[in-house]
Structure formats: structure tokens, C-alpha cells
Design an enzyme around this catalytic site. Structure first.
Site, PDB file in Angstrom:
ATOM      1  N   ALA A 144      -8.837  -0.914  -3.082  1.00  0.00           N
ATOM      2  CA  ALA A 144     -10.286  -0.909  -2.888  1.00  0.00           C
ATOM      3  C   ALA A 144     -10.860   0.356  -3.504  1.00  0.00           C
ATOM      4  CB  ALA A 144     -10.640  -0.984  -1.404  1.00  0.00           C
ATOM      5  N   LYS A 165      -5.566   7.055   0.832  1.00  0.00           N
ATOM      6  CA  LYS A 165      -7.019   7.098   0.688  1.00  0.00           C
ATOM      7  C   LYS A 165      -7.349   8.408  -0.029  1.00  0.00           C
ATOM      8  CE  LYS A 165     -11.288   6.571   3.385  1.00  0.00           C
ATOM      9  NZ  LYS A 165     -11.834   6.354   4.759  1.00  0.00           N
ATOM     10  N   ASP A 302     -17.613   0.165  13.772  1.00  0.00           N
ATOM     11  CA  ASP A 302     -17.728  -0.822  12.695  1.00  0.00           C
ATOM     12  C   ASP A 302     -16.634  -1.877  12.848  1.00  0.00           C
ATOM     13  OD1 ASP A 302     -18.811  -2.013  10.460  1.00  0.00           O
ATOM     14  OD2 ASP A 302     -17.785  -0.714   9.027  1.00  0.00           O
TER      15      ASP A 302
END
Length: 460
Positions: A144, A165, A302
Site C-alpha cells: 500500500a 511501514k 477507525d
């Protein structure tokens, strides 16, 4: 803030105490770095002026879109900070006018990935020789790519599959420059227009800065993961989990985590292969989140389907702790009362809870507020349907849930503001998570009542 990663030696180089806050240089730090960051800041302000000026020229030439669309287009051209700001607007109907919240739903954070060579440079700056000695594989194609970071799959020498990440270069400097510029601008506007002090533009910018810098600080995200794991251990919860952080291979700009293998919470067919009781799996996810509201220092803010996974061993995996919320007990009690009243269409109960949640300069006529809320009944029924047949297909659930929930939140906030109420952002965050869970109930456990089922500890 306790920085748990501080003083943790990273293989090759000791970079464990580097965070976005100290990355850009402070008083007494290297003068060359301070000068360099100052030049970068000045360049960024110039770049911002050029983009805004270009948009102005297009406007004068007749390319005149509605102001919300023009602003969204400008934000997307300005990059990371403004894209995140656009997402903040989209998720904050308690702060911004409806037409802007609507428009910024289209402000996507998915961006074209940077070449691996660029991200590898960040990796080597942060981890040094560990890039060569601790990993047997790092995938060049990212899983991503967003405005702040890219995520790459990798394998450790131990054979464990992990995700990396990696923060994109220059992000923290750009964020700080942009947000400081916006804060100063907001203060000027408040000085020139004192009536706007009630909306507290500068306070909103400060809240945005806190939220965005936390999301940019991978040390803080690592701390969030560890704190949530400690909460699970302390409460004896073995049915939910979060990715393990590899502290020795994590810094302020790189986060190395266990890679989960599983499916989103809404993939019912696959969940049935992993769990013989999908309803119980959902209850585990909900009880874990409800418990975090009162027994953890924060809550996951979230919980869309992509951030709740059902793992191959049947456990529920919570991922992505870049966005979290914090709430005091009194507000949580009022929000609980509000949700119970919402689900039972008790408009006076909703009005009473909203009056306790909101900030106001004067008293609120609860009966009048209840009458206005009753006008939203039809809209509420589309978001909280009583008939499982009214639910959308699983493939469209997440997108439609976002749209429906945001629209209902905007309507509720609009009615509240008509009665002089201003709501904290946590109100919108909490209600949104509740409505996500209500949709999951209709998919995985359509016979379950979210507020009456004794297996749920929502109000305890």
C-alpha cells in the site's frame, strides 16, 4: 509521552530515539541541519504560494468550480499535509460545514508509490546495516502507498513474515511547516474577525496538528500497539490480538510489525472457514473495543472492515493504530446513552444526551431539540435498518457505510448546532465506530440486538 523505543539499540546504528518532533532540529542542534530545515521550510511556503496562485489564475480564466471542490483540488495538489487535512475535514462533521465534509469524502489518501530505491534510502538511514543482516527479503512492490508512508512486505532471518511501514522522505518537515503556517493564519483571522473565536479555528488547527503528528510518529504508533497488547493481556483477552512490534527494527520513521494472515471482518464465507461461530467472533471484536473505552488509555478510532481482521486461527486482529481517540468517563456515559436512544428512536433521550455531550454558551431546550431530531427518523432507519434484507452487498458495505454514517453525523451535528451545541471530535469518532459495528451485526449476526444482548458488555 513515554517513548518506549528510546535508547533501544538498532542493529548497525542507534537511531531509536529519532521521532518526527526532534527530526527537524531544535535549539542547540546541528546549525547546518537547522539552516537546511529553514531553507526547506521557506521553499515549502513558496511552493504553497505557487499552487494557490495557480489555482487563482485558473479561477480568473473562468475555471470556476464550487468553492468546496476548488479547495479539495488545491489540497490534493499541495500533497501530504493537505490530503490528511482533507481527510480530517471529511471525518469531522462536528467542525466543518456539510458541503465541505461531503466534498472531502473524495479526498483519497492512496497515492502513487515512490520507487523502492527512495524508500530503501530511508530504511538504511534508520536501520543501517540491519537492512542487510536482519532481512532475507524486502518486497520492492509495496502492499500500500499513502500520503505519509508506504508498506512493504518482508521476511526476517528467523523466517518470520513482517510488514515494514516506511515514512516517505521529508514528510514531517512538510507537515510542521504547513501546520505552523495554517495556525498563524488562523490566529490572524480570529483577530480580524472576533466572532470566529467561538469556532476556535486555531484550536481546530492545534487538534489537527496533534492528530497528524501522532499519525506521523511511528514511535507513538508502536507505543499504541504495545499499550493495546498490554490491555489485552491485563484483561485476559486471548481471542483478540494486535501485531507484535519489532522494537529493534523500528524507529520514528520505520515500523516493523508482525504480518497478519486473515480476512476483513465482513468476509463471511472465509470467516466460516476460520471460525465455526462468526457471531461469536463479532462479539469478541465488539467486546474488545467496548472494554478499551474504559480500560485502555485510548480507543481504536477507525474500525472499518479493513482494520478488523479475522485471522486463520480464528482470533480477531486489530491493525493500524495511527488514529486513536481518548474520552473521559462522563462523555462516554453520555455517548452510550445517546446510542441507546438512537437505536430505539427515543428522541428525547437523544436530545438529553447531546446536551450533555456538547459545549454550549446557554441552556438547551431539550424538547425542542428532540422535535428537530425526530425529523431525521427516516434517515436514521437507512443507517440502522431493522430488516437484514435492507443491507447492501458485502462488497459495497464499507463504501456505503462511510457515506451513510458521515451523512447522518452531519445531520445530527447540524441539528445540534441549530440549538447552540458544539461537539468534541471524539463524539463523531465514537458514533462512527458504533455505526460500523451496527452494520457488522446486520451482516454477521442479524438476530442480535446490539443494546440488549447480554453477551455484549457495551454499557459496563
Amino acid at each position: 509521552m513515554s517513548v518506549l523505543i528510546q535508547n533501544t539499540p538498532v542493529a548497525g546504528r542507534n537511531r531509536g530515539n529519532r521521532t518526527p518532533e526532534n527530526e527537524g532540529g531544535t535549539l542547540g542542534s546541528n546549525p547546518a541541519r537547522v539552516l537546511g530545515d529553514g531553507i526547506k521550510g521557506a521553499f515549502r511556503i513558496g511552493q504553497t504560494a505557487m499552487v494557490v496562485g495557480g489555482q487563482g489564475v485558473r479561477w480568473l480564466r473562468g475555471d470556476r468550480h464550487p468553492l468546496p471542490r476548488l479547495m479539495r483540488d488545491t489540497f490534493e495538489r499541495l500533497g501530504a499535509t493537505y490530503i490528511k487535512l482533507g481527510q480530517f475535514i471529511a471525518s469531522s462533521p462536528t467542525f466543518f460545514p456539510r458541503e465541505y465534509v461531503d466534498e472531502f469524502q473524495n479526498c483519497l489518501d492512496q497515492t502513487r508509490p515512490l520507487p523502492y530505491a527512495v524508500m530503501e534510502r530511508i530504511l538504511r538511514e534508520e536501520l543501517g546495516t540491519a537492512v542487510d543482516t536482519e532481512f532475507t527479503r524486502i518486497d520492492r512492490t509495496p502492499l500500500a502507498s499513502a500520503s505519509i508512508a508506504q508498506v512493504h512486505g518482508a521476511r526476517l532471518t528467523s523466517g518470520e513474515e513482517v510488514v515494514l511501514k516506511i515514512q516517505k522522505p521529508g514528510v514531517s518537515n512538510i507537515l510542521l511547516t504547513d501546520l505552523n503556517f495554517l495556525y498563524v493564519s488562523a490566529r490572524v483571522v480570529e483577530t480580524l474577525a472576533p466572532k470566529l473565536a467561538w469556532t476556535s479555528l486555531s484550536g481546530i488547527i492545534q487538534e489537527i496538528q496533534r492528530t497528524m503528528m501522532e499519525e506521523c510518529d511511528f514511535v507513538q504508533e508502536a507505543n499504541n500497539l504495545e499499550a493495546f497488547r498490554e490491555f489485552l493481556d491485563r484483561t485476559g483477552n486471548t481471542e483478540a490480538t494486535v501485531p507484535r512490534v519489532h522494537r529493534r527494527l523500528s524507529t520514528g520513521r520505520v515500523l516493523t510489525m508482525e504480518r497478519f494472515q486473515g480476512v476483513p471482518l465482513t468476509d463471511l464465507e472465509t470467516i466460516r472457514r476460520y471460525s465455526d461461530d462468526p457471531e461469536r467472533t463479532l462479539i469478541t471484536a465488539m467486546n474488545t473495543w467496548f472494554a478499551s473505552l474504559t480500560q485502555c488509555e485510548f480507543f481504536h478510532a477507525d474500525v472499518h472492515a479493513g482494520n478488523l481482521m479475522v485471522l486463520e486461527d480464528g482470533r480477531v486482529g486489530f491493525i493500524d493504530f495511527g488514529i486513536v481517540g481518548r474520552i473521559d468517563p462522563d462523555t462516554w456515559t453520555a455517548v452510550s446513552d445517546f446510542m441507546g436512544a438512537l437505536m430505539s428512536a427515543d428522541f428525547e433521550g437523544m436530545a438529553d444526551a447531546m446536551a450533555r455531550i456538547g459545549v454550549t454558551r446557554e441552556g438547551v431546550d431539550v424538547k425542542a431539540l428532540a422535535r428537530d431530531l425526530s425529523g431525521l427518523q427516516q434517515h436514521m432507519e437507512t443507517v440502522v435498518p431493522t430488516d437484514p434484507q435492507e443491507m447492501p452487498d458485502i462488497e459495497t458495505l464499507s463504501e456505503e457505510t462511510d457515506d451513510d454514517v458521515n451523512e447522518l453525523l452531519m445531520d445530527l451535528v447540524r441539528v445540534g448546532e441549530d440549538h447552540g451545541l458544539h461537539f468534541p471530535r471524539e463524539f463523531a469518532l465514537l458514533i462512527k465506530q458504533f455505526l460500523y459495528f451496527d452494520r457488522y451485526v446486520h451482516i454477521l449476526a442479524p438476530e442480535m440486538d446490539m443494546f440488549l444482548d447480554e453477551r455484549l458488555n457495551m454499557l459496563h
